[in-house]
Design a protein around this motif. Structure first.
Motif, PDB file in Angstrom:
ATOM      1  N   ILE A  11       0.821  -1.209   0.000  1.00 19.08           N
ATOM      2  CA  ILE A  11       0.000   0.000   0.000  1.00 19.08           C
ATOM      3  C   ILE A  11       0.858   1.265   0.000  1.00 19.08           C
ATOM      4  O   ILE A  11       0.483   2.278  -0.585  1.00 19.08           O
ATOM      5  N   ARG A  12       2.033   1.215   0.617  1.00 15.66           N
ATOM      6  CA  ARG A  12       2.866   2.413   0.652  1.00 15.66           C
ATOM      7  C   ARG A  12       3.393   2.769  -0.741  1.00 15.66           C
ATOM      8  O   ARG A  12       3.613   3.945  -1.033  1.00 15.66           O
ATOM      9  N   ALA A  13       3.551   1.770  -1.585  1.00 19.06           N
ATOM     10  CA  ALA A  13       3.995   2.024  -2.957  1.00 19.06           C
ATOM     11  C   ALA A  13       2.846   2.449  -3.863  1.00 19.06           C
ATOM     12  O   ALA A  13       3.086   3.037  -4.928  1.00 19.06           O
ATOM     13  N   ARG A  14       1.601   2.189  -3.443  1.00 16.92           N
ATOM     14  CA  ARG A  14       0.473   2.392  -4.357  1.00 16.92           C
ATOM     15  C   ARG A  14      -0.704   3.116  -3.715  1.00 16.92           C
ATOM     16  O   ARG A  14      -1.842   2.994  -4.189  1.00 16.92           O
ATOM     17  N   ALA A  15      -0.468   3.870  -2.664  1.00 22.08           N
ATOM     18  CA  ALA A  15      -1.565   4.574  -1.992  1.00 22.08           C
ATOM     19  C   ALA A  15      -2.250   5.567  -2.932  1.00 22.08           C
ATOM     20  O   ALA A  15      -3.489   5.612  -3.010  1.00 22.08           O
ATOM     21  N   GLU A  16      -1.468   6.349  -3.643  1.00 19.27           N
ATOM     22  CA  GLU A  16      -2.062   7.329  -4.556  1.00 19.27           C
ATOM     23  C   GLU A  16      -2.827   6.638  -5.678  1.00 19.27           C
ATOM     24  O   GLU A  16      -3.889   7.103  -6.107  1.00 19.27           O
ATOM     25  N   ARG A  17      -2.308   5.520  -6.123  1.00 16.98           N
ATOM     26  CA  ARG A  17      -2.998   4.771  -7.176  1.00 16.98           C
ATOM     27  C   ARG A  17      -4.323   4.215  -6.643  1.00 16.98           C
ATOM     28  O   ARG A  17      -5.336   4.200  -7.351  1.00 16.98           O
ATOM     29  N   ALA A  18      -4.330   3.759  -5.386  1.00 13.95           N
ATOM     30  CA  ALA A  18      -5.553   3.232  -4.785  1.00 13.95           C
ATOM     31  C   ALA A  18      -6.610   4.321  -4.651  1.00 13.95           C
ATOM     32  O   ALA A  18      -7.799   4.095  -4.936  1.00 13.95           O
ATOM     33  N   VAL A  19      -6.197   5.504  -4.215  1.00 12.80           N
ATOM     34  CA  VAL A  19      -7.151   6.614  -4.088  1.00 12.80           C
ATOM     35  C   VAL A  19      -7.682   7.019  -5.459  1.00 12.80           C
ATOM     36  O   VAL A  19      -8.883   7.295  -5.619  1.00 12.80           O
ATOM     37  N   ALA A  20      -6.810   7.042  -6.455  1.00  9.91           N
ATOM     38  CA  ALA A  20      -7.256   7.362  -7.813  1.00  9.91           C
ATOM     39  C   ALA A  20      -8.289   6.355  -8.300  1.00  9.91           C
ATOM     40  O   ALA A  20      -9.275   6.726  -8.955  1.00  9.91           O
ATOM     41  N   GLN A  33      -5.591  -6.382   0.234  1.00  8.39           N
ATOM     42  CA  GLN A  33      -4.734  -7.459   0.728  1.00  8.39           C
ATOM     43  C   GLN A  33      -3.283  -7.167   0.366  1.00  8.39           C
ATOM     44  O   GLN A  33      -3.008  -6.425  -0.560  1.00  8.39           O
ATOM     45  N   GLU A  34      -2.400  -7.826   1.108  1.00  7.05           N
ATOM     46  CA  GLU A  34      -0.952  -7.665   0.928  1.00  7.05           C
ATOM     47  C   GLU A  34      -0.542  -6.196   1.022  1.00  7.05           C
ATOM     48  O   GLU A  34       0.178  -5.669   0.173  1.00  7.05           O
ATOM     49  N   THR A  35      -0.978  -5.555   2.097  1.00 13.84           N
ATOM     50  CA  THR A  35      -0.587  -4.161   2.322  1.00 13.84           C
ATOM     51  C   THR A  35       0.892  -4.044   2.679  1.00 13.84           C
ATOM     52  O   THR A  35       1.498  -2.991   2.490  1.00 13.84           O
ATOM     53  N   LYS A  36       1.472  -5.096   3.242  1.00  9.65           N
ATOM     54  CA  LYS A  36       2.912  -5.180   3.503  1.00  9.65           C
ATOM     55  C   LYS A  36       3.423  -4.053   4.402  1.00  9.65           C
ATOM     56  O   LYS A  36       4.450  -3.436   4.126  1.00  9.65           O
ATOM     57  N   CYS A  37       2.699  -3.804   5.482  1.00  5.48           N
ATOM     58  CA  CYS A  37       3.172  -2.808   6.441  1.00  5.48           C
ATOM     59  C   CYS A  37       2.523  -3.042   7.799  1.00  5.48           C
ATOM     60  O   CYS A  37       1.499  -3.704   7.917  1.00  5.48           O
ATOM     61  N   LYS A  38       3.140  -2.472   8.822  1.00  5.58           N
ATOM     62  CA  LYS A  38       2.559  -2.471  10.152  1.00  5.58           C
ATOM     63  C   LYS A  38       1.449  -1.426  10.206  1.00  5.58           C
ATOM     64  O   LYS A  38       1.374  -0.527   9.369  1.00  5.58           O
ATOM     65  N   ASP A  39       0.609  -1.517  11.238  1.00  8.41           N
ATOM     66  CA  ASP A  39      -0.509  -0.575  11.353  1.00  8.41           C
ATOM     67  C   ASP A  39      -0.037   0.875  11.338  1.00  8.41           C
ATOM     68  O   ASP A  39      -0.630   1.732  10.678  1.00  8.41           O
ATOM     69  N   ALA A  40       1.040   1.154  12.062  1.00  8.87           N
ATOM     70  CA  ALA A  40       1.531   2.534  12.158  1.00  8.87           C
ATOM     71  C   ALA A  40       2.087   3.057  10.845  1.00  8.87           C
ATOM     72  O   ALA A  40       2.228   4.275  10.668  1.00  8.87           O
ATOM     73  N   GLN A  41       2.400   2.155   9.931  1.00  6.11           N
ATOM     74  CA  GLN A  41       2.977   2.565   8.641  1.00  6.11           C
ATOM     75  C   GLN A  41       1.936   2.767   7.555  1.00  6.11           C
ATOM     76  O   GLN A  41       2.256   3.265   6.471  1.00  6.11           O
ATOM     77  N   PHE A  42       0.689   2.394   7.807  1.00  9.42           N
ATOM     78  CA  PHE A  42      -0.348   2.514   6.784  1.00  9.42           C
ATOM     79  C   PHE A  42      -0.631   3.994   6.515  1.00  9.42           C
ATOM     80  O   PHE A  42      -0.796   4.782   7.445  1.00  9.42           O
ATOM     81  N   PRO A  43      -0.724   4.405   5.248  1.00 13.59           N
ATOM     82  CA  PRO A  43      -0.947   5.818   4.909  1.00 13.59           C
ATOM     83  C   PRO A  43      -2.405   6.252   5.082  1.00 13.59           C
ATOM     84  O   PRO A  43      -3.093   6.623   4.108  1.00 13.59           O
ATOM     85  N   HIS A  44      -2.873   6.238   6.325  1.00 17.97           N
ATOM     86  CA  HIS A  44      -4.262   6.600   6.616  1.00 17.97           C
ATOM     87  C   HIS A  44      -4.638   7.959   6.028  1.00 17.97           C
ATOM     88  O   HIS A  44      -5.739   8.152   5.502  1.00 17.97           O
ATOM     89  N   GLU A  45      -3.729   8.927   6.171  1.00 21.03           N
ATOM     90  CA  GLU A  45      -4.073  10.305   5.831  1.00 21.03           C
ATOM     91  C   GLU A  45      -4.455  10.472   4.371  1.00 21.03           C
ATOM     92  O   GLU A  45      -5.294  11.319   4.029  1.00 21.03           O
ATOM     93  N   VAL A  46      -3.874   9.663   3.479  1.00 19.73           N
ATOM     94  CA  VAL A  46      -4.182   9.774   2.056  1.00 19.73           C
ATOM     95  C   VAL A  46      -5.642   9.413   1.804  1.00 19.73           C
ATOM     96  O   VAL A  46      -6.341  10.081   1.026  1.00 19.73           O
ATOM     97  N   PHE A  47      -6.115   8.380   2.476  1.00 18.86           N
ATOM     98  CA  PHE A  47      -7.503   7.944   2.297  1.00 18.86           C
ATOM     99  C   PHE A  47      -8.475   8.852   3.051  1.00 18.86           C
ATOM    100  O   PHE A  47      -9.562   9.165   2.550  1.00 18.86           O
ATOM    101  N   GLU A  48      -8.079   9.270   4.229  1.00 17.81           N
ATOM    102  CA  GLU A  48      -8.948  10.152   5.011  1.00 17.81           C
ATOM    103  C   GLU A  48      -9.166  11.474   4.291  1.00 17.81           C
ATOM    104  O   GLU A  48     -10.267  12.036   4.330  1.00 17.81           O
ATOM    105  N   ALA A  49      -8.139  11.968   3.614  1.00 15.44           N
ATOM    106  CA  ALA A  49      -8.284  13.211   2.852  1.00 15.44           C
ATOM    107  C   ALA A  49      -9.279  13.056   1.711  1.00 15.44           C
ATOM    108  O   ALA A  49      -9.896  14.038   1.278  1.00 15.44           O
TER     109      ALA A  49
END
Length: 263
Positions: A11-20, A33-49
């Motif tokens: 998800i960290r490599a493709r957060a902007e693509r997911a929002v798009a 699936q396969e977000t490949k990160c810990k909870d604290a590393q998830f880019p919440h702010e991109v989706f919340e925005a």
């Protein structure tokens, strides 16, 4: 409501693509699936925005599952009750997360790969699927009107036409009879796999390996599915496989599978 499932493969490599994708497709709930990160590393702010809430379950740089919703997220569960553990020191892997979104109980599932037929990961995969089926049957027994969606990367190709060449997969995981039986057992438990029902065309894939030009050659696999409870199946109106999302720089090796529902 529009529900999609997508193995995002980091998800960290493709957060902007997911929002798009969310904005382009009008998706209300996205199971990742396969977000490949810990909870604290998830880019919440991109989706919340973008107006979405996030529930994520990740323990390391491996596995990881999430639910992203703009219709609410309630009663989040990380893992299902009898989810088996794995490893030299057995532990719970981040492979299942459930939440109620817009009145629908959504489970984002990343089924174990299996690795090889003689690998310990293979019986673990079968146990994982069997235990999930028992849980899913129990949810319907407790409430026949429950609206439940079991969506994700199942790592099983149920039919020979779900792989580009069955001979290539002979003697390997994903197409073995025990895996296919474990997958079909969800239908016996009362659920309907709607992506096949609405999109029955053969050789329509959801995954293409990065190696050996698999995507340009259309040498793929259909392994991303949506099992729905009877009450939710009655609301399903259509399915799309967003093949175009596999194109371009930085694409995941999977594409979103979308299910639409009436009110």
């Amino acid at each position: 409501m529009r529900l999609a499932t997508w193995n995002i493969n980091s998800i960290r490599a493709r957060a902007e693509r997911a929002v798009a994708f969310l904005e382009r497709s009008g998706t209300d709930v996205l199971a990742l699936q396969e977000t490949k990160c810990k909870d604290a590393q998830f880019p919440h702010e991109v989706f919340e925005a973008a107006g979405y809430e996030v529930a994520h379950f990740g323990l390391s740089q491996w596995n990881g599952v999430a639910i992203v919703s703009r219709v609410g997220i309630e009663d989040v569960e990380t893992g299902f009750a009898t989810q088996p553990h794995f490893g030299a020191e057995p532990h719970l892997e981040a492979r299942a997360i459930g939440a109620t979104c817009g009145g629908v109980r959504v489970w984002s599932l990343y089924v174990p790969h299996g690795r090889a037929l003689d690998d310990p990961h293979y019986p673990y995969k079968l146990e994982w699927l069997g235990n999930l089926r028992e849980q899913a049957a129990g949810w319907l027994a407790a409430d026949p009107a429950a609206q439940v969606a079991l969506v994700g990367d199942w790592n099983v190709a149920p039919l020979d036409t779900d792989v580009w060449d069955p001979a290539v997969f002979a003697g390997h995981t994903h197409t073995s009879p025990p895996e296919r039986e474990a997958f079909s057992a969800f239908a016996e438990a009362g659920y309907t796999e709607v992506t096949r029902e609405f999109f029955p065309e053969e050789h329509k894939y959801t995954y293409w390996d990065y190696q050996q030009l698999r995507f340009p050659k259309n040498q793929g696999m259909r392994i991303d599915f949506a099992y729905l409870s009877p009450a939710l199946r009655a609301r399903a109106t259509g399915v799309e496989i967003d093949r175009d999302e596999r194109k371009g720089k930085g694409a995941s090796d999977h594409v979103p599978v979308i299910v639409d529902f009436s009110d």
